[in-house]
Scaffold this motif. Structure first.
Motif, PDB file in Angstrom:
ATOM      1  N   THR A 160       0.828  -1.199   0.000  1.00 19.61           N
ATOM      2  CA  THR A 160       0.000   0.000   0.000  1.00 19.61           C
ATOM      3  C   THR A 160       0.866   1.255   0.000  1.00 19.61           C
ATOM      4  O   THR A 160       0.586   2.225  -0.724  1.00 19.61           O
ATOM      5  CB  THR A 160      -0.925   0.015   1.242  1.00 19.61           C
ATOM      6  OG1 THR A 160      -1.667  -1.206   1.275  1.00 19.61           O
ATOM      7  CG2 THR A 160      -1.887   1.184   1.200  1.00 19.61           C
ATOM      8  N   TRP A 161       1.943   1.240   0.786  1.00 21.75           N
ATOM      9  CA  TRP A 161       2.847   2.382   0.853  1.00 21.75           C
ATOM     10  C   TRP A 161       3.515   2.631  -0.498  1.00 21.75           C
ATOM     11  O   TRP A 161       3.627   3.771  -0.939  1.00 21.75           O
ATOM     12  CB  TRP A 161       3.897   2.140   1.939  1.00 21.75           C
ATOM     13  CG  TRP A 161       4.872   3.260   2.091  1.00 21.75           C
ATOM     14  CD1 TRP A 161       4.658   4.482   2.643  1.00 21.75           C
ATOM     15  CD2 TRP A 161       6.226   3.256   1.649  1.00 21.75           C
ATOM     16  NE1 TRP A 161       5.798   5.235   2.581  1.00 21.75           N
ATOM     17  CE2 TRP A 161       6.776   4.505   1.974  1.00 21.75           C
ATOM     18  CE3 TRP A 161       7.028   2.315   1.016  1.00 21.75           C
ATOM     19  CZ2 TRP A 161       8.081   4.839   1.681  1.00 21.75           C
ATOM     20  CZ3 TRP A 161       8.332   2.656   0.730  1.00 21.75           C
ATOM     21  CH2 TRP A 161       8.845   3.898   1.063  1.00 21.75           C
ATOM     22  N   CYS A 162       3.957   1.559  -1.159  1.00 23.86           N
ATOM     23  CA  CYS A 162       4.599   1.697  -2.472  1.00 23.86           C
ATOM     24  C   CYS A 162       3.625   2.234  -3.516  1.00 23.86           C
ATOM     25  O   CYS A 162       4.003   3.073  -4.348  1.00 23.86           O
ATOM     26  CB  CYS A 162       5.170   0.368  -2.931  1.00 23.86           C
ATOM     27  SG  CYS A 162       6.640  -0.132  -2.032  1.00 23.86           S
ATOM     28  N   MET A 163       2.408   1.778  -3.515  1.00 24.79           N
ATOM     29  CA  MET A 163       1.414   2.270  -4.478  1.00 24.79           C
ATOM     30  C   MET A 163       1.118   3.748  -4.235  1.00 24.79           C
ATOM     31  O   MET A 163       0.977   4.517  -5.184  1.00 24.79           O
ATOM     32  CB  MET A 163       0.121   1.441  -4.388  1.00 24.79           C
ATOM     33  CG  MET A 163       0.299   0.004  -4.861  1.00 24.79           C
ATOM     34  SD  MET A 163       0.927  -0.132  -6.543  1.00 24.79           S
ATOM     35  CE  MET A 163      -0.446   0.497  -7.444  1.00 24.79           C
ATOM     36  N   ASN A 164       1.048   4.147  -2.977  1.00 28.27           N
ATOM     37  CA  ASN A 164       0.813   5.553  -2.642  1.00 28.27           C
ATOM     38  C   ASN A 164       2.000   6.400  -3.081  1.00 28.27           C
ATOM     39  O   ASN A 164       1.835   7.497  -3.616  1.00 28.27           O
ATOM     40  CB  ASN A 164       0.566   5.705  -1.139  1.00 28.27           C
ATOM     41  CG  ASN A 164       0.195   7.118  -0.768  1.00 28.27           C
ATOM     42  OD1 ASN A 164      -0.425   7.822  -1.546  1.00 28.27           O
ATOM     43  ND2 ASN A 164       0.577   7.524   0.424  1.00 28.27           N
ATOM     44  N   LEU A 165       3.204   5.902  -2.881  1.00 26.83           N
ATOM     45  CA  LEU A 165       4.410   6.625  -3.269  1.00 26.83           C
ATOM     46  C   LEU A 165       4.461   6.814  -4.788  1.00 26.83           C
ATOM     47  O   LEU A 165       4.803   7.890  -5.270  1.00 26.83           O
ATOM     48  CB  LEU A 165       5.646   5.874  -2.778  1.00 26.83           C
ATOM     49  CG  LEU A 165       6.987   6.552  -2.985  1.00 26.83           C
ATOM     50  CD1 LEU A 165       7.039   7.850  -2.198  1.00 26.83           C
ATOM     51  CD2 LEU A 165       8.105   5.641  -2.539  1.00 26.83           C
ATOM     52  N   LYS A 166       4.101   5.780  -5.541  1.00 26.08           N
ATOM     53  CA  LYS A 166       4.098   5.882  -7.003  1.00 26.08           C
ATOM     54  C   LYS A 166       3.101   6.927  -7.476  1.00 26.08           C
ATOM     55  O   LYS A 166       3.401   7.715  -8.368  1.00 26.08           O
ATOM     56  CB  LYS A 166       3.778   4.534  -7.632  1.00 26.08           C
ATOM     57  CG  LYS A 166       3.831   4.592  -9.158  1.00 26.08           C
ATOM     58  CD  LYS A 166       3.401   3.308  -9.782  1.00 26.08           C
ATOM     59  CE  LYS A 166       3.338   3.323 -11.267  1.00 26.08           C
ATOM     60  NZ  LYS A 166       3.230   4.548 -11.973  1.00 26.08           N
ATOM     61  N   SER A 167       1.933   6.970  -6.891  1.00 22.87           N
ATOM     62  CA  SER A 167       0.939   7.965  -7.304  1.00 22.87           C
ATOM     63  C   SER A 167       1.411   9.379  -6.967  1.00 22.87           C
ATOM     64  O   SER A 167       1.165  10.319  -7.725  1.00 22.87           O
ATOM     65  CB  SER A 167      -0.419   7.681  -6.664  1.00 22.87           C
ATOM     66  OG  SER A 167      -0.348   7.859  -5.259  1.00 22.87           O
ATOM     67  N   GLN A 168       2.124   9.547  -5.855  1.00 23.95           N
ATOM     68  CA  GLN A 168       2.657  10.859  -5.501  1.00 23.95           C
ATOM     69  C   GLN A 168       3.737  11.297  -6.491  1.00 23.95           C
ATOM     70  O   GLN A 168       3.788  12.472  -6.885  1.00 23.95           O
ATOM     71  CB  GLN A 168       3.227  10.846  -4.083  1.00 23.95           C
ATOM     72  CG  GLN A 168       2.164  10.763  -3.015  1.00 23.95           C
ATOM     73  CD  GLN A 168       2.760  10.667  -1.620  1.00 23.95           C
ATOM     74  OE1 GLN A 168       3.957  10.500  -1.452  1.00 23.95           O
ATOM     75  NE2 GLN A 168       1.900  10.753  -0.613  1.00 23.95           N
ATOM     76  N   ASP A 179       4.028  10.312  -9.670  1.00 26.76           N
ATOM     77  CA  ASP A 179       3.344  10.620 -10.924  1.00 26.76           C
ATOM     78  C   ASP A 179       2.694  11.998 -10.875  1.00 26.76           C
ATOM     79  O   ASP A 179       2.745  12.765 -11.837  1.00 26.76           O
ATOM     80  CB  ASP A 179       2.289   9.561 -11.242  1.00 26.76           C
ATOM     81  CG  ASP A 179       2.895   8.226 -11.618  1.00 26.76           C
ATOM     82  OD1 ASP A 179       4.096   8.200 -11.974  1.00 26.76           O
ATOM     83  OD2 ASP A 179       2.168   7.211 -11.556  1.00 26.76           O
ATOM     84  N   LYS A 180       2.077  12.331  -9.741  1.00 27.04           N
ATOM     85  CA  LYS A 180       1.440  13.637  -9.576  1.00 27.04           C
ATOM     86  C   LYS A 180       2.481  14.755  -9.634  1.00 27.04           C
ATOM     87  O   LYS A 180       2.274  15.779 -10.283  1.00 27.04           O
ATOM     88  CB  LYS A 180       0.693  13.681  -8.244  1.00 27.04           C
ATOM     89  CG  LYS A 180      -0.060  14.958  -8.005  1.00 27.04           C
ATOM     90  CD  LYS A 180      -0.804  14.908  -6.685  1.00 27.04           C
ATOM     91  CE  LYS A 180      -1.491  16.224  -6.401  1.00 27.04           C
ATOM     92  NZ  LYS A 180      -2.147  16.215  -5.088  1.00 27.04           N
TER      93      LYS A 180
END
Length: 107
Positions: free
Chosen positions: A14-22, A24-25
């Motif tokens: 979950t942390w890695c997916m959140n980091l990737k979206s940040q 990309d943003k």
């Protein structure tokens, strides 16, 4: 005990997916403001800018051509997938796929 590993794995995922979206943003914001270009200059564009110059071409191992290996070459022409070059002293002209080029050192 194995549930604990599963929980930690789920948290890490979950942390890695959140980091990737940040990330990309952030890239999108920088690109919109003109501060960061995410697209790299392609090798074809670099070669197009240096037509007529001398250089040494390094090829991938499976595309090694001994006629141009470690010799100065003049870049003659380039199109979508091919590079035409001429070996400086011998005058031999070669047609090489751009994707088989490992590196170019200009003189």
């Amino acid at each position: 005990m194995e549930y604990l590993g599963f929980i930690f794995g789920l948290i890490a995922f979950t942390w890695c997916m959140n980091l990737k979206s940040q990330v990309d943003k952030l890239q999108r914001i920088l690109k919109d403001n003109g501060m960061f270009d995410t697209e790299k200059t392609s090798l074809k564009e670099i070669i197009e800018k240096n037509i007529g110059k001398r250089g040494k071409i390094k090829l991938e191992n499976n595309a090694t051509d001994y006629d141009i290996l470690s010799k100065d070459c003049i870049l003659k022409d380039v199109d979508e997938g091919w590079l035409l070059l001429e070996v400086e002293k011998s005058g031999i002209q070669k047609l090489i796929r751009i994707e088989s080029i490992k590196g170019i050192q200009f003189r």
